[in-house]
Design a protein around this motif. Structure first.
Motif, PDB file in Angstrom:
ATOM      1  N   ILE A  33     -11.491 -11.576   0.546  1.00 19.58           N
ATOM      2  CA  ILE A  33     -12.150 -10.681   1.499  1.00 19.58           C
ATOM      3  C   ILE A  33     -12.845 -11.484   2.588  1.00 19.58           C
ATOM      4  O   ILE A  33     -12.755 -11.154   3.773  1.00 19.58           O
ATOM      5  N   VAL A  34     -13.532 -12.553   2.205  1.00 20.36           N
ATOM      6  CA  VAL A  34     -14.184 -13.420   3.203  1.00 20.36           C
ATOM      7  C   VAL A  34     -13.135 -14.035   4.118  1.00 20.36           C
ATOM      8  O   VAL A  34     -13.302 -14.076   5.343  1.00 20.36           O
ATOM      9  N   ARG A  35     -12.022 -14.462   3.547  1.00 19.84           N
ATOM     10  CA  ARG A  35     -10.952 -15.060   4.345  1.00 19.84           C
ATOM     11  C   ARG A  35     -10.364 -14.037   5.335  1.00 19.84           C
ATOM     12  O   ARG A  35     -10.104 -14.347   6.488  1.00 19.84           O
ATOM     13  N   ASP A  36     -10.196 -12.798   4.870  1.00 18.17           N
ATOM     14  CA  ASP A  36      -9.596 -11.756   5.699  1.00 18.17           C
ATOM     15  C   ASP A  36     -10.537 -11.223   6.774  1.00 18.17           C
ATOM     16  O   ASP A  36     -10.101 -10.917   7.881  1.00 18.17           O
ATOM     17  N   PHE A  37     -11.822 -11.073   6.458  1.00 21.71           N
ATOM     18  CA  PHE A  37     -12.739 -10.374   7.350  1.00 21.71           C
ATOM     19  C   PHE A  37     -13.902 -11.216   7.862  1.00 21.71           C
ATOM     20  O   PHE A  37     -14.678 -10.746   8.696  1.00 21.71           O
ATOM     21  N   GLY A  38     -14.023 -12.444   7.374  1.00 21.12           N
ATOM     22  CA  GLY A  38     -15.128 -13.285   7.802  1.00 21.12           C
ATOM     23  C   GLY A  38     -14.974 -13.758   9.241  1.00 21.12           C
ATOM     24  O   GLY A  38     -13.897 -13.735   9.827  1.00 21.12           O
ATOM     25  N   VAL A  39     -16.086 -14.184   9.809  1.00 23.66           N
ATOM     26  CA  VAL A  39     -16.122 -14.682  11.182  1.00 23.66           C
ATOM     27  C   VAL A  39     -16.057 -16.205  11.139  1.00 23.66           C
ATOM     28  O   VAL A  39     -16.865 -16.839  10.454  1.00 23.66           O
ATOM     29  N   PRO A  40     -15.093 -16.808  11.861  1.00 22.57           N
ATOM     30  CA  PRO A  40     -15.005 -18.278  11.864  1.00 22.57           C
ATOM     31  C   PRO A  40     -16.264 -18.902  12.466  1.00 22.57           C
ATOM     32  O   PRO A  40     -16.787 -18.436  13.474  1.00 22.57           O
ATOM     33  N   ASN A  41     -16.727 -19.937  11.815  1.00 28.34           N
ATOM     34  CA  ASN A  41     -17.884 -20.696  12.295  1.00 28.34           C
ATOM     35  C   ASN A  41     -17.634 -22.161  11.963  1.00 28.34           C
ATOM     36  O   ASN A  41     -17.985 -22.622  10.884  1.00 28.34           O
ATOM     37  N   GLY A  42     -16.955 -22.861  12.862  1.00 24.67           N
ATOM     38  CA  GLY A  42     -16.552 -24.239  12.581  1.00 24.67           C
ATOM     39  C   GLY A  42     -15.494 -24.254  11.499  1.00 24.67           C
ATOM     40  O   GLY A  42     -14.470 -23.598  11.619  1.00 24.67           O
ATOM     41  N   ASP A  43     -15.767 -24.975  10.409  1.00 20.43           N
ATOM     42  CA  ASP A  43     -14.810 -25.033   9.305  1.00 20.43           C
ATOM     43  C   ASP A  43     -15.141 -24.010   8.210  1.00 20.43           C
ATOM     44  O   ASP A  43     -14.646 -24.099   7.094  1.00 20.43           O
ATOM     45  N   LYS A  44     -15.987 -23.037   8.542  1.00 18.17           N
ATOM     46  CA  LYS A  44     -16.414 -22.017   7.581  1.00 18.17           C
ATOM     47  C   LYS A  44     -15.930 -20.639   8.013  1.00 18.17           C
ATOM     48  O   LYS A  44     -15.633 -20.409   9.172  1.00 18.17           O
ATOM     49  N   GLN A  45     -15.876 -19.732   7.063  1.00 21.74           N
ATOM     50  CA  GLN A  45     -15.694 -18.300   7.310  1.00 21.74           C
ATOM     51  C   GLN A  45     -16.961 -17.640   6.785  1.00 21.74           C
ATOM     52  O   GLN A  45     -17.314 -17.823   5.615  1.00 21.74           O
ATOM     53  N   VAL A  46     -17.652 -16.865   7.619  1.00 22.04           N
ATOM     54  CA  VAL A  46     -18.914 -16.261   7.225  1.00 22.04           C
ATOM     55  C   VAL A  46     -18.775 -14.740   7.245  1.00 22.04           C
ATOM     56  O   VAL A  46     -18.326 -14.161   8.230  1.00 22.04           O
ATOM     57  N   LEU A  47     -19.165 -14.120   6.133  1.00 18.76           N
ATOM     58  CA  LEU A  47     -19.189 -12.667   6.039  1.00 18.76           C
ATOM     59  C   LEU A  47     -20.593 -12.279   5.579  1.00 18.76           C
ATOM     60  O   LEU A  47     -20.897 -12.297   4.391  1.00 18.76           O
ATOM     61  N   ASP A  48     -21.451 -11.949   6.547  1.00 19.68           N
ATOM     62  CA  ASP A  48     -22.837 -11.633   6.220  1.00 19.68           C
ATOM     63  C   ASP A  48     -23.040 -10.128   6.071  1.00 19.68           C
ATOM     64  O   ASP A  48     -22.112  -9.338   6.266  1.00 19.68           O
ATOM     65  N   LYS A  49     -24.265  -9.729   5.718  1.00 16.90           N
ATOM     66  CA  LYS A  49     -24.552  -8.316   5.465  1.00 16.90           C
ATOM     67  C   LYS A  49     -24.266  -7.446   6.682  1.00 16.90           C
ATOM     68  O   LYS A  49     -23.768  -6.328   6.551  1.00 16.90           O
ATOM     69  N   GLY A  50     -24.586  -7.926   7.861  1.00 16.44           N
ATOM     70  CA  GLY A  50     -24.352  -7.146   9.075  1.00 16.44           C
ATOM     71  C   GLY A  50     -22.884  -6.837   9.281  1.00 16.44           C
ATOM     72  O   GLY A  50     -22.506  -5.697   9.585  1.00 16.44           O
ATOM     73  N   HIS A  51     -22.041  -7.862   9.097  1.00 18.18           N
ATOM     74  CA  HIS A  51     -20.602  -7.655   9.238  1.00 18.18           C
ATOM     75  C   HIS A  51     -20.061  -6.751   8.136  1.00 18.18           C
ATOM     76  O   HIS A  51     -19.174  -5.934   8.371  1.00 18.18           O
ATOM     77  N   ILE A  52     -20.596  -6.908   6.946  1.00 22.18           N
ATOM     78  CA  ILE A  52     -20.167  -6.062   5.832  1.00 22.18           C
ATOM     79  C   ILE A  52     -20.503  -4.603   6.114  1.00 22.18           C
ATOM     80  O   ILE A  52     -19.673  -3.707   5.920  1.00 22.18           O
ATOM     81  N   ASP A  53     -21.717  -4.349   6.634  1.00 20.74           N
ATOM     82  CA  ASP A  53     -22.113  -2.974   6.963  1.00 20.74           C
ATOM     83  C   ASP A  53     -21.190  -2.378   8.024  1.00 20.74           C
ATOM     84  O   ASP A  53     -20.799  -1.211   7.924  1.00 20.74           O
ATOM     85  N   LEU A  54     -20.825  -3.152   9.045  1.00 19.73           N
ATOM     86  CA  LEU A  54     -19.894  -2.675  10.069  1.00 19.73           C
ATOM     87  C   LEU A  54     -18.530  -2.350   9.465  1.00 19.73           C
ATOM     88  O   LEU A  54     -17.926  -1.326   9.786  1.00 19.73           O
TER      89      LEU A  54
END
Length: 101
Positions: free
Chosen positions: A23-44
């Protein structure tokens, strides 16, 4: 994708499943070499899924929909069950001439 022993250890320690990582890979936001899926993005995403569910239920209530398209142009749309041969009374069109079966 290759997984390190370290990753497997941290997943076990932190209760993170393979599905969560996908899920993080599919919907996370790229940030350098990371994928970030925080609460705000999850709520959206949850809001978008709620709207999608509502729209899907409307389409289901109609019995499904058909969209006819050709070369990137939407031509027409109708309900899946809108054409019933038994109600067409066997009328066919051939070379602009109507005749009965």
């Amino acid at each position: 994708m290759a997984r390190t022993r370290h990753l497997h250890q941290r997943m076990n320690q932190r209760g993170i499943t393979e599905r969560m990582l996908q899920i993080v890979r599919d919907f996370g936001v790229p940030n350098g070499d990371k994928q970030v899926l925080d609460k705000g993005h999850i709520d959206l995403l949850v809001q978008k899924m709620d709207r999608l569910r509502k729209d899907l239920l409307k389409v289901r209530d109609k019995g499904g929909l058909v969209l006819v398209e050709d070369a990137g142009c939407d031509i027409t749309t109708y309900r899946v069950d809108s054409f019933r041969r038994s109600e067409s009374k066997g009328i066919l069109l051939a070379s602009n001439i109507f005749y009965r079966n």
